[in-house]
Structures are given as C-alpha cells and as structure tokens.
Scaffold this motif. Structure first.
Motif, PDB file in Angstrom:
ATOM      1  N   LEU A   1      20.751   4.500  -8.119  1.00  0.00           N
ATOM      2  CA  LEU A   1      19.397   4.181  -8.580  1.00  0.00           C
ATOM      3  C   LEU A   1      18.367   5.025  -7.853  1.00  0.00           C
ATOM      4  N   GLN A   2      18.585   5.202  -6.543  1.00  0.00           N
ATOM      5  CA  GLN A   2      17.631   5.995  -5.773  1.00  0.00           C
ATOM      6  C   GLN A   2      17.559   7.418  -6.285  1.00  0.00           C
ATOM      7  N   HIS A   3      18.743   8.009  -6.509  1.00  0.00           N
ATOM      8  CA  HIS A   3      18.768   9.426  -6.857  1.00  0.00           C
ATOM      9  C   HIS A   3      18.344   9.656  -8.306  1.00  0.00           C
ATOM     10  N   SER A   4      18.402   8.598  -9.137  1.00  0.00           N
ATOM     11  CA  SER A   4      18.000   8.768 -10.531  1.00  0.00           C
ATOM     12  C   SER A   4      16.495   8.686 -10.692  1.00  0.00           C
ATOM     13  N   SER A   5      15.818   8.266  -9.625  1.00  0.00           N
ATOM     14  CA  SER A   5      14.361   8.135  -9.716  1.00  0.00           C
ATOM     15  C   SER A   5      13.712   9.516  -9.650  1.00  0.00           C
ATOM     16  N   SER A   6      13.089   9.927 -10.726  1.00  0.00           N
ATOM     17  CA  SER A   6      12.460  11.252 -10.735  1.00  0.00           C
ATOM     18  C   SER A   6      11.019  11.187 -10.290  1.00  0.00           C
ATOM     19  N   SER A   7      10.429  10.033 -10.419  1.00  0.00           N
ATOM     20  CA  SER A   7       9.057   9.893  -9.957  1.00  0.00           C
ATOM     21  C   SER A   7       8.809   8.438  -9.620  1.00  0.00           C
ATOM     22  N   ALA A   8       7.824   8.166  -8.850  1.00  0.00           N
ATOM     23  CA  ALA A   8       7.491   6.796  -8.477  1.00  0.00           C
ATOM     24  C   ALA A   8       5.984   6.689  -8.416  1.00  0.00           C
ATOM     25  N   GLN A   9       5.514   5.465  -8.155  1.00  0.00           N
ATOM     26  CA  GLN A   9       4.075   5.298  -8.137  1.00  0.00           C
ATOM     27  C   GLN A   9       3.439   6.269  -7.152  1.00  0.00           C
ATOM     28  N   SER A  10       2.252   6.691  -7.447  1.00  0.00           N
ATOM     29  CA  SER A  10       1.620   7.747  -6.647  1.00  0.00           C
ATOM     30  C   SER A  10       0.548   7.213  -5.720  1.00  0.00           C
ATOM     31  N   SER A  11       0.382   5.904  -5.673  1.00  0.00           N
ATOM     32  CA  SER A  11      -0.628   5.357  -4.778  1.00  0.00           C
ATOM     33  C   SER A  11       0.008   4.316  -3.862  1.00  0.00           C
ATOM     34  N   PRO A  12      -0.485   4.205  -2.653  1.00  0.00           N
ATOM     35  CA  PRO A  12       0.102   3.256  -1.695  1.00  0.00           C
ATOM     36  C   PRO A  12      -0.237   1.807  -2.041  1.00  0.00           C
ATOM     37  N   VAL A  13       0.560   0.907  -1.504  1.00  0.00           N
ATOM     38  CA  VAL A  13       0.305  -0.521  -1.652  1.00  0.00           C
ATOM     39  C   VAL A  13      -0.529  -0.977  -0.471  1.00  0.00           C
ATOM     40  N   PHE A  14      -1.632  -1.663  -0.723  1.00  0.00           N
ATOM     41  CA  PHE A  14      -2.477  -2.160   0.355  1.00  0.00           C
ATOM     42  C   PHE A  14      -3.319  -3.315  -0.151  1.00  0.00           C
ATOM     43  N   ALA A  15      -3.835  -4.109   0.780  1.00  0.00           N
ATOM     44  CA  ALA A  15      -4.675  -5.253   0.444  1.00  0.00           C
ATOM     45  C   ALA A  15      -6.135  -4.942   0.785  1.00  0.00           C
ATOM     46  N   CYS A  16      -7.021  -5.844   0.365  1.00  0.00           N
ATOM     47  CA  CYS A  16      -8.457  -5.735   0.658  1.00  0.00           C
ATOM     48  C   CYS A  16      -9.065  -4.460   0.056  1.00  0.00           C
ATOM     49  N   ASP A  17      -8.788  -4.238  -1.216  1.00  0.00           N
ATOM     50  CA  ASP A  17      -9.363  -3.090  -1.925  1.00  0.00           C
ATOM     51  C   ASP A  17     -10.787  -3.445  -2.345  1.00  0.00           C
ATOM     52  N   VAL A  18     -11.695  -3.332  -1.408  1.00  0.00           N
ATOM     53  CA  VAL A  18     -13.083  -3.751  -1.655  1.00  0.00           C
ATOM     54  C   VAL A  18     -13.816  -2.782  -2.583  1.00  0.00           C
ATOM     55  N   VAL A  19     -13.277  -1.593  -2.781  1.00  0.00           N
ATOM     56  CA  VAL A  19     -13.901  -0.654  -3.718  1.00  0.00           C
ATOM     57  C   VAL A  19     -13.693  -1.137  -5.135  1.00  0.00           C
ATOM     58  N   SER A  20     -12.469  -1.530  -5.456  1.00  0.00           N
ATOM     59  CA  SER A  20     -12.176  -2.028  -6.807  1.00  0.00           C
ATOM     60  C   SER A  20     -12.655  -3.456  -6.999  1.00  0.00           C
ATOM     61  N   ASN A  21     -12.683  -4.233  -5.916  1.00  0.00           N
ATOM     62  CA  ASN A  21     -13.091  -5.636  -6.003  1.00  0.00           C
ATOM     63  C   ASN A  21     -14.025  -5.959  -4.842  1.00  0.00           C
ATOM     64  N   PRO A  22     -15.329  -5.689  -4.997  1.00  0.00           N
ATOM     65  CA  PRO A  22     -16.299  -5.871  -3.898  1.00  0.00           C
ATOM     66  C   PRO A  22     -16.340  -7.284  -3.337  1.00  0.00           C
ATOM     67  N   SER A  23     -15.955  -8.285  -4.135  1.00  0.00           N
ATOM     68  CA  SER A  23     -16.026  -9.673  -3.655  1.00  0.00           C
ATOM     69  C   SER A  23     -15.077  -9.916  -2.485  1.00  0.00           C
ATOM     70  N   LEU A  24     -14.045  -9.077  -2.348  1.00  0.00           N
ATOM     71  CA  LEU A  24     -13.092  -9.246  -1.244  1.00  0.00           C
ATOM     72  C   LEU A  24     -13.744  -8.993   0.108  1.00  0.00           C
ATOM     73  N   ALA A  25     -14.849  -8.259   0.123  1.00  0.00           N
ATOM     74  CA  ALA A  25     -15.513  -7.922   1.378  1.00  0.00           C
ATOM     75  C   ALA A  25     -16.016  -9.150   2.117  1.00  0.00           C
ATOM     76  N   SER A  26     -16.213 -10.230   1.391  1.00  0.00           N
ATOM     77  CA  SER A  26     -16.727 -11.451   2.020  1.00  0.00           C
ATOM     78  C   SER A  26     -15.629 -12.274   2.686  1.00  0.00           C
ATOM     79  N   LEU A  27     -14.376 -11.902   2.467  1.00  0.00           N
ATOM     80  CA  LEU A  27     -13.263 -12.654   3.032  1.00  0.00           C
ATOM     81  C   LEU A  27     -13.030 -12.233   4.482  1.00  0.00           C
ATOM     82  N   GLY A  28     -12.877 -13.194   5.349  1.00  0.00           N
ATOM     83  CA  GLY A  28     -12.737 -12.901   6.774  1.00  0.00           C
ATOM     84  C   GLY A  28     -11.562 -12.003   7.092  1.00  0.00           C
TER      85      GLY A  28
END
Length: 773
Positions: free
Chosen positions: A25-52
């Motif tokens: 399965l690993q070697h058959s993967s020719s491409s994968a997602q191009s962006s990292p996984v992360f939390a607190c994406d306040v750019v896409s969702n500004p309301s998250l900025a208020s969370l402690g």
C-alpha cells in the motif's frame, strides 16, 4: 517494543502477511495530501482564536486544561488511541500518532507515506552498526538529519510529528531477531545512544523543553528481548528478572533517555515482567517513569499491548478491567483500538474515574502542543520552511555514508591483507548472496532510501569485478560452488559477502543457532581453498555468528562485519577495503560460539553466571565462557598507543560521624548518601596514532570493581571517539563520578560503591584505584 513493535494491529494475524500488505500500500501511493495536519486554523476559522487552547501566549498547562474541559467523555476517549479522533466544532482534525524513524524516516506505521512529492528519505545504517562507531556526536547528528527530513515531510502532509523511535533494549541474547534495531549489549552505550539520538530528533533552535522538533519515543520498556523462540513468543512471555538485573542492565538506557534526553515518550512492551504486563504495571509506569524519572510527555503501549494483556495473557477477566488497569497504571495512549472500544464502559462500571482519562489525554495534548500542533499553520512556526528540498540532500547522504564507514568492524587482517591496492588488483571476484543486495542493507523499520549502492556496485566502481552470487539467497540451500571457485581461482583477490537478512533475523523471528545459514560455510571454505589472491570475508548481519572456521582458516585473510550498512553500504565497504577509509568500528556485542546456544535458553533472563548449573552468564560484563569475538573488538590500519597522564590512586568517602561503617567491616557504602556526591575523578590519557595514515579510534575506559554484590567482571565507564592524522597525538580526558560510575547494583537493586581496589583499564593500560572511607 522497537519501532512500533507490531507491524500488525492484531497479534493473531501473520506479522509477515500484514507487513507485506502494508508495504505494498505504501509503495502504491503515488501522491498524498499536500498540506500538513494541524489544529487551531484561525485563518480559516477566526472564531477559534477566542479558545484558550489556541492562545499561544498562554502556558501549555493552561492551554491543555482549557482543551480538556471542553471535551465530552466520548470525545476524550478518542484521544486515547493512536488514530486519534477529530472534534470539528473545536477545529481539531484527526491525527495519527504512529510514525517510525529508527534509522531514517520509515514507511512502517500509518502516519508516514512516500509519494512523488517526497519519493524517499535518507536511510542510515541499521542502529547496531551506528552503535559500533561508538561516536556519541554521530548519534546526535543522525537524529538531527532524520528530524529535519521528518519535519519536511510533515510540512507537505506526508508524516506525523510523533516518531516511535529509538529502540534501546539491551541486546541480551545473540539470537534475538530485533537485536539489529538496538545499540548493543552494554547499558552505557545504549544510554549514550538513546540520549544522543533523542536530542537530535527533538532539538529546537532555542533549546526550550517546551518546543520539540519531533517527539521521540524510547522503547520497549522493559526487559523486552524475545520475539518468537521455540514456541515462546513476546505476547505470552513472562520475563522473570531479578531486581539486581533490572536496575543494573535493563533500566539504565530508559532512565538516561528520560532524564538526560528529556524524551517525549516511552513505550511499554508486550511481555510481562515478573508476572505483570508492563503496560498495566503501576510501579513501572506511574511509579518509575513518571514518578522517579519525571517524564515530561506521554506513555504509549506497543501496538495492541492492551489487547494482548487481556486476550493473550488473560491478565484480567474483562476488557473493561484491562482498560482501567492500564490507564490507572499510567498508560496515556494505546497503539491500537482497545481503549477506544472499552474505556467508556470501564468508566460507567466505576473501574476508572473520568479524571484519570483527563490526566492521560492531558499528557498527550501537552506533547502535541510542544510540537506546535495547536499553534496554527506550521509555515508560521519554527521549521515551517522545511520541505522536499531538505530531504535526501547531498550532505544528508554523505552522513549516511560516513556513518556506515565509521561503524564497519575489521575483525581479522592477516599480515595486513587489507587494504587492497586499487592498482595491483586487476580483477576482483565478488561472491555471495549479499554481494548485490539493496533492501537487505537497510534492515527493518526502513523507509524508501534516496538511492542504493550495493557492495558489488561499490567495489566495481574501483576495479574490474567478476560476480557470482554463490547462493540464490542467504538461506543458501544449495551453494553453486563450482562457478564461485572458478571466479576466485583467476582473480587477484576475492571478496565474499555473506550473512543474514530479515528471513533469518527479524521482528517475530528469533534464531535457533549462531551458524551461517545453509551452505554458506561450505561456499566460503571451498572458495578459499582455490582462491589465487587474498580472501576477504564480509558478514552482513545484525547479530553475531560463530565464524570460528573462518577466523582459524589461514586462507581467509580478513573478516569484516558490516551490520546492515544503509543506503550507502556498498560505497562504505569499498572505501574500507581499498584503504580510502581507515576502519574504526568496534563490536557493540559479544560474538559467541555455537555451544553457547546449546546450553543457554533465551527464556533465562539472568545476566549473572551460576556455577551450580553451568550457566555462563550473558554479555561481556558477566559471561564466563569462550568467545569468537569480544565486545569492543575491532582492528584498524593504524596502531594506537595509550599513555596514562593523570589518574588518582585513592578516593576517600567522607562519611558522616557515627556512620555504621566506622564500627563494622563494610564491603560497600550506599552510593546515594549525602557523603557520596560530587566525588569527581579526572582521568587524562594521551593517545597517539603511530601510523602514517589518518584514522579514528575509540578509547574505552573500563573498570573491574571489587568482587562484591555479584559485581560485573568489568564494565564500561566511558568512551570517546577521536580522529587523528598520521603521527598525531591527542589528550583525552574523562570525568568519572565515583558514586555514579564506579558503583554497582546490589542484590536488592540498591546502588552501592564497593570499598577496596578498583582496576581501571584502557587497552593494555591498567591502573589501580582504591576507594576507602
């Protein structure tokens, strides 16, 4: 476990089948997602900025507390397993904890993938060969490169941030299939490797303990060194270990990893220790790792260990009890799905309080926060600019080559047969099942390398070669002796590349003997009889073999052990054989004769010999029998002289007035007493390279303590790798803490400083040091 001990999630299923399926399965993967996984994406969702918990100006404890109080019980439970759940209402995506980086970024584990964006990563030598360099700065340098490549892959969505490496188990028995993943049999070497590699992986520019480049994990805790031997497997094995052996041999690398390396994680193993599964033992987890050693991070199970302790070991009557016991013992994260399935029922049954769940996931969240997972897009963070350009760089690949060269061990060199002359050798016969291998060179827990240089390619780049495999594979059921003999009879020199691969020694596969597989010995001996020029035997393996026949055969002029040397293994072998590199590796483990395995069962965990039943003990520290090659053995093309410049002869322990040892004849004193502190000894040595060529050299400082408390016959106090030009000399100093370094562990597991004469030795130098009150 070593890097995620289980390639399968369900112990009942074939490890090999799942591994092959996963790799395909690993070697058959020719491409994968191009962006990292992360939390607190306040750019896409500004309301998250208020969370402690998204507020980067707050301390980690406050942020973690804020996050935990916002979660329901069901949501909390999803963060107890490696395939952690998402909470979209809080801007938290799914996260996969399981990635591997034993000796390079690996495709083992679902958290990491290669693709056309990053098709490969630098593949360093398997750990046992890197350990043979005895170069602590190299351990850390490799870790730094691996973490740079890991971060680069994370930034393009191909890897996680939590890597379940290194494996720092003691290589107690040469038959263990996973010994190749470890730094060898010595507790000090394993400790230095653990600390160095972890510091390299986790290093941050500012050096803040609250900032991790990637999170390392030391495994498998503890006394884990049997996979599958004569019907006993790791899922059912109960390691019966004395308190003395546990604290003297098995625990020191983990202690160093946590205290000196500040590792972010420790993985508990499959096996039981003295009747308790390690992942459900509150003394080992909450008591030692978090209590005594003050782990700043999380404790994770080997994959399916909680399932194993319930379904295979039958340690509890119900799955809910297994979940509760593990969490209450101090387990924070379950590689597998067991806690995800049974923890809620355990809470409802009153077997574990929700506060214990809170505590576990708090340790997990705190680790992710130290990694910046909750700090928004990684491009705005340290290491955010790393990417595919930083993987497989020339500098990284050069380090892989240098690591292989530094680790290669020259075990025999009759009359200076090596190095070979590239001008005198017109035709070189290259023979053996490992002579033209690629994947074999990188061992297990591997990734896709940047490229390969096989032994044949490396040698053929220097002189003309004639190649014969000699065997169809390392199993060597039937050797093709005639063609191999014909090649050797007409060649100016012959190189035989023999040994093992993952079909001989591997996770889930322990050896039954120490002999070269199949007809390899026959092939070697027959070729040597007719060879026109010098015969060089190269052993590619993790564990040692009984090669006494070759050691004693005058036709076999030289023997090299090359471990599993990584992607550049062939170039490193050629550099050593033709004198472009002066070998300096030393064996990190004892090579025993075949007779050893005939009288020592793998299941006997005792390190110390027992004269009453003929048990010879284990490792150079205690083994009393004959060896083929000893720990620390290794030759070079130089001769090095040692001269003792400075060392104390007497150390007085300033005991407080009225101490019991003033009135009784004590053989030892407690090494933890107030009086036994800051007793530092300076030992200075002058080392000279007597040859005209440059070379590396490891200075070993050993001690033979007084014979009390079944002390080791000798043990390593310190080591230092130096590189000297021809005729150059250097002053090497060791600072020895008498109470820490010269002490031994008594029968009850207490550290004691033996009174009397300690013999220090470096090479042929010996120096007596008396410790008295």
């Amino acid at each position: 476990m070593a890097p995620a001990q289980n390639r399968n999630r369900a112990p009942k299923v074939s490890v090999l089948f799942l591994f092959l399926t996963y790799c395909s399965l690993q070697h058959s993967s020719s491409s994968a997602q191009s962006s990292p996984v992360f939390a607190c994406d306040v750019v896409s969702n500004p309301s998250l900025a208020s969370l402690g918990f998204c507020n980067t100006s707050l301390g980690i404890d406050l942020r973690v507390g804020d996050l935990v109080k916002r979660l329901t019980l069901q949501e909390k439970i999803t963060f107890l397993v490696d395939s952690a759940g998402s909470v979209s209402r809080l801007g938290i995506p799914k996260y996969e904890w399981w990635s591997e980086a034993l000796h390079g970024v690996s495709y083992v584990g679902p958290g990491t993938h290669f693709s056309n964006v990053v098709p490969g990563a630098t593949s360093f030598p398997q750990v046992i060969l890197t350990a043979a360099s005895f170069n602590a700065s190299l351990f850390q340098a490799i870790g730094k490169v691996v973490s740079t490549e890991a971060r680069a892959m994370y930034n393009v969505g191909l890897a996680g941030l939590t890597f379940w490496s290194p494996n720092i188990n003691i290589f107690r028995d040469p038959r263990w299939g996973r010994g190749q993943e470890t730094p060898g049999e010595d507790p000090l070497l394993a400790s230095k490797y653990a600390t160095g590699y972890v510091k390299g992986l986790q290093q941050t520019d500012g050096g803040s303990p609250n900032r991790l480049k990637v999170a390392a994990c030391c495994k498998h805790y503890t006394a884990y060194d049997l996979d599958n031997w004569k019907g006993t497997d790791r899922y059912h094995f109960n390691a019966m270990v004395t308190k003395q052996d546990l604290d003297d041999t098995f625990q020191p690398p983990f202690k160093s990893c946590v205290i000196d390396g500040n590792v972010a994680s420790v993985m508990c193993s499959y096996n039981q220790v003295n009747g308790k599964p390690t992942c459900a033992d509150p003394d080992l987890l909450a008591g030692v790792i978090r209590g005594q050693w003050k782990l700043n991070g999380y404790i994770v199970s080997d994959c399916d260990s909680v399932d194993v302790l319930y379904n295979s070991q039958h340690y509890t009557k119900t799955p809910e009890e297994a979940a509760a016991k593990s969490i209450l013992a101090g387990l924070d994260l379950n590689c597998g799905s067991f806690l995800g399935k049974h923890t809620e029922a355990a809470v409802k049954a009153g077997l574990v309080n929700e506060s214990a769940i809170d505590n576990a996931i708090s340790n997990n969240f705190a680790t992710l926060m130290r990694l910046g997972f909750f700090d928004g897009h990684p491009s705005k963070q340290p290491y955010g600019q790393l990417g595919p350009k930083d993987v497989c760089t020339q500098a990284n690949q050069d380090l892989a080559l240098d690591a292989a060269r530094q680790g290669i061990v020259l075990l025999k060199n009759t009359a200076g047969s090596l190095p070979l002359s590239p001008t005198a050798i017109k035709n070189l016969a290259v023979i053996g099942p490992n002579a033209n291998v690629t994947k074999t060179m990188i061992g297990n827990y591997e990734g896709t390398p940047c490229k390969y240089t096989t032994p044949l390619q490396g040698l053929a780049a220097v002189v003309a070669t004639t190649y014969q495999a000699g065997c169809s594979n390392v199993q060597c059921g039937t050797a093709q002796v005639d063609d191999a003999k014909k090649a050797a009879a007409s060649a100016d020199a012959t190189v035989l590349v023999m040994g093992a691969d993952q079909s001989i020694e591997a996770e889930g596969r322990d050896r039954l003997d120490l002999l070269l597989p199949g007809q390899q010995q026959l092939l070697i001996t027959e070729v040597a009889k007719v060879a026109k020029g010098p015969v060089i035997l190269i052993i590619m393996s993790g564990g040692g073999f009984d090669v006494s026949f070759a050691k004693n055969d005058p036709k076999i002029k030289s023997i090299l052990w090359v471990g599993y040397p990584g992607q550049a293994g062939g170039a490193a072998i050629a550099d050593v054989c033709f004198g472009r590199y002066n070998p300096s590796g030393r064996l990190p483990m004892t090579w025993y004769p075949q007779s050893y395995v005939e009288k020592v069962p793998m299941t006997n965990m005792n390190m110390r010999p027992d004269a009453s039943n003929g048990y010879p003990g284990r490792t150079y520290r205690f083994y009393t029998g004959e060896t083929v090659y000893a720990f620390g053995d290794g030759l070079s093309y130089s001769t090095m002289n040692h001269e003792l410049v400075r060392a104390p002869k007497i150390v007085a322990i300033p005991l407080e007035e009225g101490h019991v040892c003033y009135s009784s004849n004590c053989k030892s004193v407690d090494a933890v007493e107030q009086s036994c502190q800051n007793l530092n000894l300076d030992i200075h040595l002058r080392v000279k390279n007597n040859a005209s060529i440059s070379g590396g050299h490891t200075i070993f400082l050993f001690s033979t303590p007084p014979s009390v408390h079944k002390s080791p016959q000798k043990h390593l106090l310190a080591f230092e790798k130096v590189f000297l030009k021809g005729q150059e000399e250097a002053l090497v100093s060791f600072k020895v803490d008498a109470c820490k370094d010269l002490s031994v562990v008594d029968e009850l597991g207490n550290r004691k400083l033996a009174l009397g004469d300690h013999l220090l030795h470096v090479g042929n130098l010996k120096h007596s040091l008396t410790i008295r009150i």
